[in-house]
Motif scaffolding. Structure first.
Motif, PDB file in Angstrom:
ATOM      1  N   LEU A  47      39.961  38.463  34.410  1.00 24.63           N
ATOM      2  CA  LEU A  47      39.660  40.012  34.971  1.00 24.63           C
ATOM      3  C   LEU A  47      39.584  40.294  36.305  1.00 24.63           C
ATOM      4  O   LEU A  47      39.524  39.229  36.934  1.00 24.63           O
ATOM      5  N   SER A  48      39.556  41.254  36.950  1.00 26.67           N
ATOM      6  CA  SER A  48      39.363  41.756  38.110  1.00 26.67           C
ATOM      7  C   SER A  48      38.389  42.767  38.457  1.00 26.67           C
ATOM      8  O   SER A  48      39.240  43.904  38.846  1.00 26.67           O
ATOM      9  N   GLY A  66      30.987  31.827  37.318  1.00 24.38           N
ATOM     10  CA  GLY A  66      32.143  31.833  37.849  1.00 24.38           C
ATOM     11  C   GLY A  66      32.525  33.273  38.592  1.00 24.38           C
ATOM     12  O   GLY A  66      31.465  33.717  39.057  1.00 24.38           O
ATOM     13  N   ARG A  87      36.455  47.943  34.361  1.00 25.36           N
ATOM     14  CA  ARG A  87      37.119  46.459  34.295  1.00 25.36           C
ATOM     15  C   ARG A  87      38.448  46.220  33.782  1.00 25.36           C
ATOM     16  O   ARG A  87      38.843  45.160  33.877  1.00 25.36           O
ATOM     17  N   HIS A 129      33.267  46.000  40.270  1.00 31.28           N
ATOM     18  CA  HIS A 129      32.173  45.686  40.913  1.00 31.28           C
ATOM     19  C   HIS A 129      31.742  44.184  41.270  1.00 31.28           C
ATOM     20  O   HIS A 129      30.758  43.959  41.552  1.00 31.28           O
ATOM     21  N   ALA A 136      36.236  37.576  42.061  1.00 30.80           N
ATOM     22  CA  ALA A 136      36.918  36.801  41.170  1.00 30.80           C
ATOM     23  C   ALA A 136      38.141  37.499  40.650  1.00 30.80           C
ATOM     24  O   ALA A 136      38.343  38.559  40.479  1.00 30.80           O
ATOM     25  N   CYS A 168      39.374  34.080  37.135  1.00 28.46           N
ATOM     26  CA  CYS A 168      38.911  34.883  36.133  1.00 28.46           C
ATOM     27  C   CYS A 168      40.174  35.531  35.474  1.00 28.46           C
ATOM     28  O   CYS A 168      41.091  35.804  36.177  1.00 28.46           O
TER      29      CYS A 168
END
Ligand code: SF4
Ligand code: SF4
Length: 319
Positions: A34-35, A75, A142, A38, A43, A32
């Motif tokens: 992003l990490s 994903g 996020r 939550h 991912a 992904c």
């Protein structure tokens, strides 16, 4: 990361059984851009797990053997998979409704400039994470820069017709709470999102879906490390509503992991609780969907996350 699994057994969650399969949810991998804090998948940009071409073929062969109504692609950021578009085209060609679980920021990643148009051309329903209309809240959960990229993504989708009444292009937004609390009323929150996103940014969408944070993977670990795991579980259990039990998503959905193994849902996938035949994990290449009907679902304490309050699923509230 602290593992939640040992804390989820024993469980007194009621026994439930599968019904006829309607939705095939496929996880293309854990990569992904992003990490998010939550994220129940854990991912991120450094994850390399990715579904092979052979497994994608096995998914398509399953759809030929057993036509389901919906293919739900997830994903990580599923669009980063090199065969995401082939899978969408093939499934569309078989007449399936397709869901893309999109993080919005992916629409402005290099190489994804035409992604929105591709999704629109194929009538893909977009379910997009948007935990708040406030920059501060979104970025706390996020990461920096995510809010502006999400707004840009939503504007791009609106320009393509997504979320516009009558266009046939569905744009649903997903809200999940910031911390260990139940989501507010989906209906009331949808009205609030509609007003705030409309007035502040001129953005429209189809529906808002509220999802309860599940005490697994990254969020489960966070709960444990902050000493909140037991209290959160107590909250979920105290809010149990039996009426939700009939509608939990695992009744008519299966979740396939990046290696092709089959699970009752995405959360069980993350916990490694596979659907088994005898002592063997079921693989999509050998799956007889008719044999799933009536099969007992593998439940544990995390399942109270699906039945608390208004209920929760990948499609939002249950009641
Ligand atoms: S929550 Fe979604 S966007 Fe965020 S890291 Fe996980 S898969 Fe990526
Ligand atoms: S966590 Fe999964 S198995 Fe448990 S009730 Fe929810 S959807 Fe079903």
């Amino acid at each position: 990361m602290l593992d939640s699994l040992p804390l989820l057994f024993p469980s007194d969650f009621p026994s439930i059984e599968r019904r006829r399969l309607q939705t095939l949810q496929v996880n293309l991998g854990y990569r992904c851009n992003l990490s998010c804090r939550h994220c129940h998948v854990d991912a991120g940009p450094k994850r390399s797990e990715s579904m092979s071409s052979e497994t994608i073929e096995a998914v398509l062969a399953f759809l030929d053997r057993y036509p389901t109504r919906t293919l739900d692609v997830t994903g990580g950021a599923p669009e980063l998979h090199s065969e995401f578009r082939r899978l969408v085209r093939e499934a569309r060609g078989r007449g399936l409704d397709i869901i893309d679980r999109c993080n919005l920021t992916i629409l402005s990643e290099p190489g994804q400039e035409d992604l929105g148009a591709f999704l629109a051309d194929h009538g893909v329903r977009i379910i997009a994470s948007m935990p708040c209309w406030s920059e501060e809240s979104v970025e706390a959960q996020r990461g920096t820069g995510v809010f502006a990229a999400s707004i840009a993504g939503l504007r791009q989708l609106n320009r393509l017709g997504y979320g516009i009444p009558g266009s046939g292009l569905v744009l649903d937004l997903v809200f999940n709470p910031q911390g260990p609390a139940l989501p507010p009323s989906q209906c009331a929150l949808e009205a609030e999102f509609r007003r705030e996103l409309g007035e502040r940014y001129g953005i429209v969408f189809t529906r808002l879906l509220t999802i309860t944070n599940m005490p697994v993977k990254r969020f489960g670990s966070l709960l444990q490390s902050t000493g909140q795991f037991a209290d959160y579980m107590a909250l979920l259990k105290s809010a149990y509503r039996v009426a939700n039990l009939d509608a939990v998503m695992c009744r008519d959905l299966i979740s396939v992991d990046w290696e092709g193994f089959v699970f009752d849902c995405d959360f069980n996938q993350m916990l490694g609780l596979a659907i088994e035949q005898g002592a063997r994990r079921l693989h999509i290449s050998a799956l007889d969907a008719d044999a799933l009907e009536g099969l007992r679902i593998r439940t544990a304490e995390h399942c109270y996350g699906c039945t608390a309050g208004q209920g929760s699923s990948c499609g939002g509230a249950l009641l």
